[in-house]
Design an enzyme around this catalytic site. Sequence first.
Site, PDB file in Angstrom:
ATOM      1  N   HIS A 124      -6.340   2.691   6.040  1.00 16.25           N
ATOM      2  CA  HIS A 124      -6.454   3.289   4.699  1.00 16.25           C
ATOM      3  C   HIS A 124      -7.936   3.249   4.307  1.00 16.25           C
ATOM      4  O   HIS A 124      -8.672   2.354   4.724  1.00 16.25           O
ATOM      5  CB  HIS A 124      -5.624   2.427   3.743  1.00 16.25           C
ATOM      6  CG  HIS A 124      -5.475   2.954   2.353  1.00 16.25           C
ATOM      7  ND1 HIS A 124      -6.475   2.850   1.409  1.00 16.25           N
ATOM      8  CD2 HIS A 124      -4.433   3.553   1.729  1.00 16.25           C
ATOM      9  CE1 HIS A 124      -6.040   3.376   0.272  1.00 16.25           C
ATOM     10  NE2 HIS A 124      -4.811   3.808   0.438  1.00 16.25           N
ATOM     11  N   ASP A 201      -5.425  -6.290   6.050  1.00 18.94           N
ATOM     12  CA  ASP A 201      -5.051  -5.495   4.878  1.00 18.94           C
ATOM     13  C   ASP A 201      -3.526  -5.537   4.796  1.00 18.94           C
ATOM     14  O   ASP A 201      -2.837  -4.847   5.548  1.00 18.94           O
ATOM     15  CB  ASP A 201      -5.579  -4.067   5.068  1.00 18.94           C
ATOM     16  CG  ASP A 201      -5.015  -3.094   4.035  1.00 18.94           C
ATOM     17  OD1 ASP A 201      -4.130  -3.490   3.246  1.00 18.94           O
ATOM     18  OD2 ASP A 201      -5.451  -1.931   4.034  1.00 18.94           O
ATOM     19  N   GLN A 204       0.576  -2.865   2.623  1.00 20.13           N
ATOM     20  CA  GLN A 204       1.905  -2.323   2.947  1.00 20.13           C
ATOM     21  C   GLN A 204       2.847  -3.391   3.466  1.00 20.13           C
ATOM     22  O   GLN A 204       4.062  -3.303   3.250  1.00 20.13           O
ATOM     23  CB  GLN A 204       1.799  -1.206   4.002  1.00 20.13           C
ATOM     24  CG  GLN A 204       1.216   0.079   3.491  1.00 20.13           C
ATOM     25  CD  GLN A 204       2.022   0.701   2.346  1.00 20.13           C
ATOM     26  OE1 GLN A 204       3.220   0.489   2.218  1.00 20.13           O
ATOM     27  NE2 GLN A 204       1.346   1.445   1.502  1.00 20.13           N
ATOM     28  N   LYS A 227       2.804  -2.670  -5.306  1.00 17.12           N
ATOM     29  CA  LYS A 227       3.632  -2.157  -4.197  1.00 17.12           C
ATOM     30  C   LYS A 227       4.783  -3.112  -3.895  1.00 17.12           C
ATOM     31  O   LYS A 227       5.611  -2.847  -3.032  1.00 17.12           O
ATOM     32  CB  LYS A 227       2.778  -1.991  -2.939  1.00 17.12           C
ATOM     33  CG  LYS A 227       1.716  -0.888  -3.063  1.00 17.12           C
ATOM     34  CD  LYS A 227       0.990  -0.732  -1.745  1.00 17.12           C
ATOM     35  CE  LYS A 227      -0.317   0.022  -1.884  1.00 17.12           C
ATOM     36  NZ  LYS A 227      -0.136   1.462  -2.073  1.00 17.12           N
ATOM     37  N   CYS A 366      -4.930   8.780   1.833  1.00 17.90           N
ATOM     38  CA  CYS A 366      -6.158   7.970   1.922  1.00 17.90           C
ATOM     39  C   CYS A 366      -6.383   7.501   3.356  1.00 17.90           C
ATOM     40  O   CYS A 366      -6.772   6.355   3.596  1.00 17.90           O
ATOM     41  CB  CYS A 366      -6.121   6.768   0.981  1.00 17.90           C
ATOM     42  SG  CYS A 366      -5.977   7.230  -0.739  1.00 17.90           S
TER      43      CYS A 366
HETATM   44  N1  PLP Z   1      -4.275  -0.466   2.342  1.00 24.87           N
HETATM   45  C1  PLP Z   1      -3.141   0.183   2.620  1.00 24.87           C
HETATM   46  C2  PLP Z   1      -2.569   0.107   4.002  1.00 24.87           C
HETATM   47  C3  PLP Z   1      -2.509   0.922   1.618  1.00 24.87           C
HETATM   48  O1  PLP Z   1      -1.384   1.596   1.898  1.00 24.87           O
HETATM   49  C4  PLP Z   1      -3.086   0.977   0.329  1.00 24.87           C
HETATM   50  C5  PLP Z   1      -2.482   1.786  -0.727  1.00 24.87           C
HETATM   51  O2  PLP Z   1      -1.732   2.687  -0.508  1.00 24.87           O
HETATM   52  C6  PLP Z   1      -4.253   0.262   0.096  1.00 24.87           C
HETATM   53  C7  PLP Z   1      -4.824  -0.447   1.121  1.00 24.87           C
HETATM   54  C8  PLP Z   1      -4.903   0.258  -1.243  1.00 24.87           C
HETATM   55  O3  PLP Z   1      -4.072  -0.342  -2.172  1.00 24.87           O
HETATM   56  P1  PLP Z   1      -4.512  -0.370  -3.708  1.00 24.87           P
HETATM   57  O4  PLP Z   1      -4.680   1.055  -4.137  1.00 24.87           O
HETATM   58  O5  PLP Z   1      -3.388  -1.064  -4.379  1.00 24.87           O
HETATM   59  O6  PLP Z   1      -5.792  -1.125  -3.770  1.00 24.87           O
END
Ligand code: PLP
Length: 411
Positions: A124, A201, A204, A227, A366
């Site tokens: 992402h 990260d 998810q 989430k 993203c």
């Molecule tokens: N990393 C992953 C794998 C994600 O799916 C997302 C959001 O969809 C993020 C990071 C970023 O999350 P946030 O927008 O809550 O910071």
Amino acid sequence: MSQLEPVKLRQDFPILSRKIHGKPLIYFDNAASSQRPKQVVEAMSNYYYQHHANVHRGAHTLSVEATEMYEEARRKVARFINAPAAESVVFTRNTTEAINLIANSYGRKNLRPGDEIIICHAEHHANIVPWHLIAEQTGAVVKAVGLTSERRLDMEQLDDLLSKRSKIVAIAHMSNVLGVVHPIREIADKAHAVGAVMVVDGAQAAPHVPVDVQALAADFYTLSGHKMCGPTGAGALWAKAEILREMPPFLGGGEMIRKVYIDHSSYADIPMRFEAGTPNIAEAIGLGAAVDYLEGIGMPEIFAHDQAMVRYALELLKPLEGIELYGPEGADRGGIIAFNVLGTHPHDVATALDGEGIAVRAGHHCAQPLMRALGVQSTARASFYFYNTEEEVDRFVGALIKTRDFFAAFA
Ligand code: PLP
């Protein structure tokens, strides 16, 4: 299907009784943001109605109560990811902020020109762009591991990329597009073997997969409350205490200091050093309530349900002509299905499904480098949670067939 009872659990989510365009809502956009149960909203209301004051500041009763509730939420998050101690859980707004914190604090202190940060092609943007920013400032270089033909992380390529120059390996625990759960323990062992730290990260995975940061051998783990049934504005960074203690502050201001003079300051111990200013108190408490709620259902049960949903949906979707599916199949697949209706823009697909009351995401998610690797501009995406049912999948597949046939008539 799994042990858990989605139909019963749905009663905790008033929004799931809504109708959209006259049809019962099917919420399949959980990877973007899940819904919240009453228990979380009530925990936040109770805090605001009965206990609100600023934290860590006052001797008065409300401030003491608010501080205790806030710190209790930190302990809950630590328990949820099996962190050895709550002191190394830092509240952030979300995963994005947590990764920026790591890059700006750990990265700025430790990266030198020519050092390498290893990510993968499926990341992402939240786990790509912060590394670009810090690489520009330190002279470090960002490199990415590719995917196998099955669209799993290519472990052989990882071996080839890793070297003494690797300082940070930053990989998502679960891909937000492919749904694949990466073998973090194996990757962390490889990272450690060359002296790099492992940043995970968990945006998810934390909502869907049982997480044990010690078993994963992670050095850093990040998550987003919104989430995982929590409110927006509450996320967390966990780091090994010995690493976090050596990290300089990212933001400066109130509450993160020990002593402040006109020309210099010294900084508080962890975790306060990384929580400058008034934090999102109610949101952190809401995240704590979300953790209680998820643990009440059981994370292994949630993951099993997601996997059963994805298997069921794939069984129905795979035979369909004109539908392209992305992501591997197997025990490492979580509840996300990225797909395209060939010849139709995913935004049109998502709009048509919305007409049937079905919420799916469309776009690049993203993850532009991944879209390039898949050879597409964008995809639609259905993502499941414990409150989704097989009946909803049936309706979704029926609506998708209708959508495909409708647009095919114009082709
Ligand atoms: N990393 C992953 C794998 C994600 O799916 C997302 C959001 O969809 C993020 C990071 C970023 O999350 P946030 O927008 O809550 O910071």
